[in-house]
Design an enzyme around this catalytic site. Sequence first.
Site, PDB file in Angstrom:
ATOM      1  CG  HIS A   1      44.983   9.019  -1.031  1.00 51.66           C
ATOM      2  ND1 HIS A   1      45.083   8.859   0.205  1.00 51.66           N
ATOM      3  CD2 HIS A   1      43.759   8.949  -1.432  1.00 51.66           C
ATOM      4  CE1 HIS A   1      43.729   8.519   0.590  1.00 51.66           C
ATOM      5  NE2 HIS A   1      43.039   8.690  -0.416  1.00 51.66           N
TER       6      HIS A   1
HETATM    7  C1  UD1 Z   1      39.638   7.036  -4.345  1.00 49.06           C
HETATM    8  C2  UD1 Z   1      38.445   7.676  -3.451  1.00 49.06           C
HETATM    9  C3  UD1 Z   1      38.983   7.980  -2.362  1.00 49.06           C
HETATM   10  C4  UD1 Z   1      39.761   6.943  -1.477  1.00 49.06           C
HETATM   11  C5  UD1 Z   1      40.890   6.585  -2.167  1.00 49.06           C
HETATM   12  C6  UD1 Z   1      41.753   5.385  -1.747  1.00 49.06           C
HETATM   13  C7  UD1 Z   1      36.664   8.621  -4.790  1.00 49.06           C
HETATM   14  C8  UD1 Z   1      36.053  10.020  -4.947  1.00 49.06           C
HETATM   15  N1  UD1 Z   1      37.811   8.781  -4.339  1.00 49.06           N
HETATM   16  O1  UD1 Z   1      40.435   7.918  -4.487  1.00 49.06           O
HETATM   17  O2  UD1 Z   1      37.916   8.469  -1.474  1.00 49.06           O
HETATM   18  O3  UD1 Z   1      40.385   7.576  -0.278  1.00 49.06           O
HETATM   19  O4  UD1 Z   1      40.344   5.831  -3.625  1.00 49.06           O
HETATM   20  O5  UD1 Z   1      42.875   4.888  -2.485  1.00 49.06           O
HETATM   21  O6  UD1 Z   1      36.049   7.704  -4.910  1.00 49.06           O
HETATM   22  N2  UD1 Z   1      44.757   4.024  -9.976  1.00 49.06           N
HETATM   23  C9  UD1 Z   1      45.568   2.862 -10.246  1.00 49.06           C
HETATM   24  N3  UD1 Z   1      45.189   1.540  -9.631  1.00 49.06           N
HETATM   25  C10 UD1 Z   1      43.854   1.503  -9.422  1.00 49.06           C
HETATM   26  C11 UD1 Z   1      43.009   2.667  -8.784  1.00 49.06           C
HETATM   27  C12 UD1 Z   1      43.548   3.941  -9.390  1.00 49.06           C
HETATM   28  O7  UD1 Z   1      46.628   3.166 -10.695  1.00 49.06           O
HETATM   29  O8  UD1 Z   1      43.305   0.292  -9.069  1.00 49.06           O
HETATM   30  C13 UD1 Z   1      45.321   5.456 -10.431  1.00 49.06           C
HETATM   31  C14 UD1 Z   1      44.778   5.847 -11.653  1.00 49.06           C
HETATM   32  O9  UD1 Z   1      45.830   6.554 -12.193  1.00 49.06           O
HETATM   33  C15 UD1 Z   1      43.794   6.847 -11.176  1.00 49.06           C
HETATM   34  C16 UD1 Z   1      44.288   7.457  -9.968  1.00 49.06           C
HETATM   35  O10 UD1 Z   1      45.029   6.306  -9.405  1.00 49.06           O
HETATM   36  O11 UD1 Z   1      43.497   7.728 -12.227  1.00 49.06           O
HETATM   37  C17 UD1 Z   1      43.254   7.898  -8.953  1.00 49.06           C
HETATM   38  O12 UD1 Z   1      42.221   6.855  -8.873  1.00 49.06           O
HETATM   39  P1  UD1 Z   1      40.668   7.081  -8.574  1.00 49.06           P
HETATM   40  O13 UD1 Z   1      39.992   5.768  -8.207  1.00 49.06           O
HETATM   41  O14 UD1 Z   1      40.025   7.822  -9.385  1.00 49.06           O
HETATM   42  O15 UD1 Z   1      40.720   8.005  -6.972  1.00 49.06           O
HETATM   43  P2  UD1 Z   1      41.562   7.838  -5.651  1.00 49.06           P
HETATM   44  O16 UD1 Z   1      42.449   9.068  -5.784  1.00 49.06           O
HETATM   45  O17 UD1 Z   1      42.117   6.444  -5.634  1.00 49.06           O
END
Ligand code: UD1
Length: 368
Positions: free
Chosen positions: A211
């Site tokens: 991821h």
């Molecule tokens: C975040 C953390 C990363 C961790 C990861 C674990 C930061 C910078 N990154 O990255 O260190 O390893 O979480 O999962 O804080 N989304 C959903 N549902 C959710 C959350 C996210 O659908 O509950 C989707 C959204 O489209 C979002 C994308 O996932 O835009 C990325 O989520 P985001 O929280 O920005 O970063 P992660 O890649 O999850």
Amino acid sequence: QKIVVVAGARPNFMKVGPLFWELARLRAAGADNLPEMMLIHTGQHYSDNMSEAFFRDLGIPEPDENLEVGSDSHARQTAAIMVGFERVWLRERPDWVVVVGDVNSTAACALTVSKLGGRLAHVEAGLRSRDRSMPEEINRLVTDVLADRLYTTDVLADQNLLAEGVDQAKIRLVGNIMIDSLARGLPKARSLAVAAELGLAPGAYAVVTLHRPSNVDAEPSLRAMWLMLGELQRRLPVVFPVHPRTMARLADFGLLGLAKGWPGLRLVEPMGYLRFLGLVADSRLVLTDSGGLQEETCYLGLPCLTLRQNTERPVTIAAGTNHLVGLEPADILAKVDQLLAATKPAPNPPPLWDGHTARRIMADLLAG
Ligand code: UD1
């Protein structure tokens, strides 16, 4: 004493649960002068399978407040957490704020507390990949430079902090709090028999997670990893719980169709804590770009191929379970073949990865 604990994203939840179990243990033992301990969820992760499922599995109390920041650009997400957490801090005026790990919620709350003049403790301090293109590395640097108390997982982390000029008096080597969750959850996780449910023989399949933005956000690197999985599934069955970010990119880049010809690859939704732990514990090997899995496999004695150019967790390489294999498919598959031909490594966790880290942290916080 009042302690505010912050959690925001999936990898935080298994690091805050043990602090609340320890509080409950102290209460049951009749300890006096126990602190008031609050939990603030920033809402960085909000989907059931990225958040609530972990609260249920880990028996974490309902958050006292959810800031509901959701997904956004880094600046907007960080700013929203800061605005929300400033309001919480000014209302509660806690003696300590405890942040864990390295996500945006960690750094945003650290910055907020420090500017308000509050005391900040960082659990999992001192890890360094030395790769500032990783958002987590920026979060680690910012949080550690601001923290008043730095709880570390291993001596290499202490060395990193000392080399950056952090005062030794602020550092406490307490071990790995995530292992508290693992050790407690493992019997239940195994009893769920997730492998059998998926029709897989224990010890005979691989678990994959991917991821990191650096691996999945650009088409060439995601395509290379995807084709590598196509080869891997010819060697042994592969279970891949797909993070929402990765699923979105696989769809964007039109890669999902390729997997129709790969019967050995199982794409599944992200799992809750216990099901995923059970799946990993019964696997033959793990391929991942996660931070936490490098440590969990170290404790379990499972080979882990880390699909990155660097790691902030080199102690797991020294322990013999983790292999930094980079992103070249041929190199990764060669390492898989080598590991499949070898016997499993023995569990070799670093000192103090013993399931009692929360006890050491709480004792230290309560001592002042
Ligand atoms: C975040 C953390 C990363 C961790 C990861 C674990 C930061 C910078 N990154 O990255 O260190 O390893 O979480 O999962 O804080 N989304 C959903 N549902 C959710 C959350 C996210 O659908 O509950 C989707 C959204 O489209 C979002 C994308 O996932 O835009 C990325 O989520 P985001 O929280 O920005 O970063 P992660 O890649 O999850």
